[in-house]
Design a protein around this motif. Sequence first.
Motif, PDB file in Angstrom:
ATOM      1  N   THR A 267       0.840  -1.228  -0.028  1.00 39.05           N
ATOM      2  CA  THR A 267      -0.097   0.081  -0.004  1.00 39.05           C
ATOM      3  C   THR A 267       0.939   1.181  -0.201  1.00 39.05           C
ATOM      4  OG1 THR A 267      -0.156  -0.087   2.453  1.00 39.05           O
ATOM      5  CG2 THR A 267      -1.890  -1.175   1.328  1.00 39.05           C
ATOM      6  N   LYS A 272      -0.440   4.630   4.795  1.00 44.44           N
ATOM      7  CA  LYS A 272       0.236   4.120   6.130  1.00 44.44           C
ATOM      8  C   LYS A 272       0.455   5.386   6.786  1.00 44.44           C
ATOM      9  CE  LYS A 272       2.516   0.100   4.200  1.00 44.44           C
ATOM     10  NZ  LYS A 272       3.934  -0.710   3.953  1.00 44.44           N
ATOM     11  N   ASN A 276      -3.913   4.157   7.461  1.00 39.87           N
ATOM     12  CA  ASN A 276      -3.587   2.827   8.207  1.00 39.87           C
ATOM     13  C   ASN A 276      -4.705   1.947   8.814  1.00 39.87           C
ATOM     14  OD1 ASN A 276      -1.208   1.189   8.021  1.00 39.87           O
ATOM     15  ND2 ASN A 276      -0.805   1.754  10.252  1.00 39.87           N
ATOM     16  N   GLY A 277      -5.782   1.953   7.986  1.00 44.11           N
ATOM     17  CA  GLY A 277      -6.896   1.110   8.391  1.00 44.11           C
ATOM     18  C   GLY A 277      -7.658   1.719   9.963  1.00 44.11           C
ATOM     19  N   ASN A 341      -6.396   0.500   0.693  1.00 43.53           N
ATOM     20  CA  ASN A 341      -5.444  -0.356   1.359  1.00 43.53           C
ATOM     21  C   ASN A 341      -4.973  -1.458   0.437  1.00 43.53           C
ATOM     22  OD1 ASN A 341      -7.965  -1.731   0.789  1.00 43.53           O
ATOM     23  ND2 ASN A 341      -8.076  -2.158   3.118  1.00 43.53           N
TER      24      ASN A 341
END
Length: 465
Positions: A267, A272, A276-277, A341
């Motif tokens: 990714t 990030k 980063n989710g 992502n």
Amino acid sequence: MLAFMLALNSCDKYLDNTPLPLSVIPSESLYQSDKLVASVVNGIFVSTTTAGAFSGPTFSDMVMVSGMFTDELRNLVPGNNFDVFYKNNIQPENSPFWNDFYGNIYIANAALEGIQSTSANLQFKEQWLGECYFMRAFLYYHLVNFYGGVPLAVTSDYRVNNRLSRSSEELVFKQIIADLKLAKNLLSDGYRDGSGNSSTKRVRPNKAAATALLARAYLYAGQWQEAENEATEVIQDANYALESLNKVFLAGSKETIWSLANGEPKTNAYFKAFNNGMPAVLTGNQTPGTFNIFGVITDQLYASFEPADERLNSWVRTVKAEASATRPETIYHLPNKYSSNVNDAELTVPLRLAEQYLIRAEARAHSNKNTAWDDLNIVRKRAGLAAIQTGDIMVAIAQERRVELFTESGHRFFDLKRTKQIDQVMQNVSPLKQSNWKSYMALWPIPNVDLFQNPNLTPNPGYGQ
């Protein structure tokens, strides 16, 4: 040489997007075939584009540290390594980029000498030379913007390089422009891969990339007509077009003039760094730090967007931390230019078409041309904003650059310096950062080890040795 050849046998996969690591200094024997030359030139790309300066959530990433240093990003973790940038307290021992960039300039110089002097019949000789000139210009562009006048090393003779004094910023930009002119004449119109073959991926510089960076260099050097001419050449190229906001940074975007290869399937570094989710709502003891997020958009940057600006919806992400026993409800705004992502779905883009419109707008404004408004409004229209035609055009361009190019390639820091606005802006924001801004801080300190080793190299004012 043996170590290099062993590495070469296992690294054919790097030749499309990613260069070889720079663990071995090139020698004359490395310039006897396109494959060997490719490995050397590719090494410049991998070391530059996948190292600290463009690596996302690291303490030496260009977007992170320049954003913290100015008024783009707020450090969420006081006392961490970002704090020296956020508090405008950079010291010679934590000044980034200098060593990495000069290391790659050395490799570029050695490659230029080796390629030019080889008796081998290289099929892609012009491509390799053009890429080396482009990368040397790209590296010096960043060095001069961070450090001011710097030594101009244009050979691989370390005995000369280790005794160079600083050249003026004007001379550095002359060298950048000269290199980019050579690159423009040498590079192909189409894109090529790391083996020299035609490619649909825009991860190697081509003629348009050299032209785009040349337009930027002319703008910084105050050569308005030249900047307008180069930007116009890119804008009129049918291979490039403005994309919708949600497609700008996708791999394959027609807005991309030059992007950085990820080096391996992964990714994007700035996904990030700023996503980063992390969910849109943080519960319990969750914080951005839970997801290794250390920087968020400042209130000043967020407030600078017009309410109708669609970039707020597409390029800014809002996260709410729910109230708990230890904190009130907190709202964070984060850059969201890279939001996928999926591996390799998005690439970091140092050169894109929207900037060329803004370069041409500024160059035309300096020449008192009303067409400057037209270029500005093209970028505004893509963001869903109404056209404007009155007021201070230079203020309007600066504002548009701020909200269009935020958290990209150090633009905000460099723009504040070249337009001589940095002292005013930083004096206003430094109390909020608990820093003490001084004018000399606009130039970053040179590492002490280089000052010690080179008696002709002088430090930037304000930094003791």
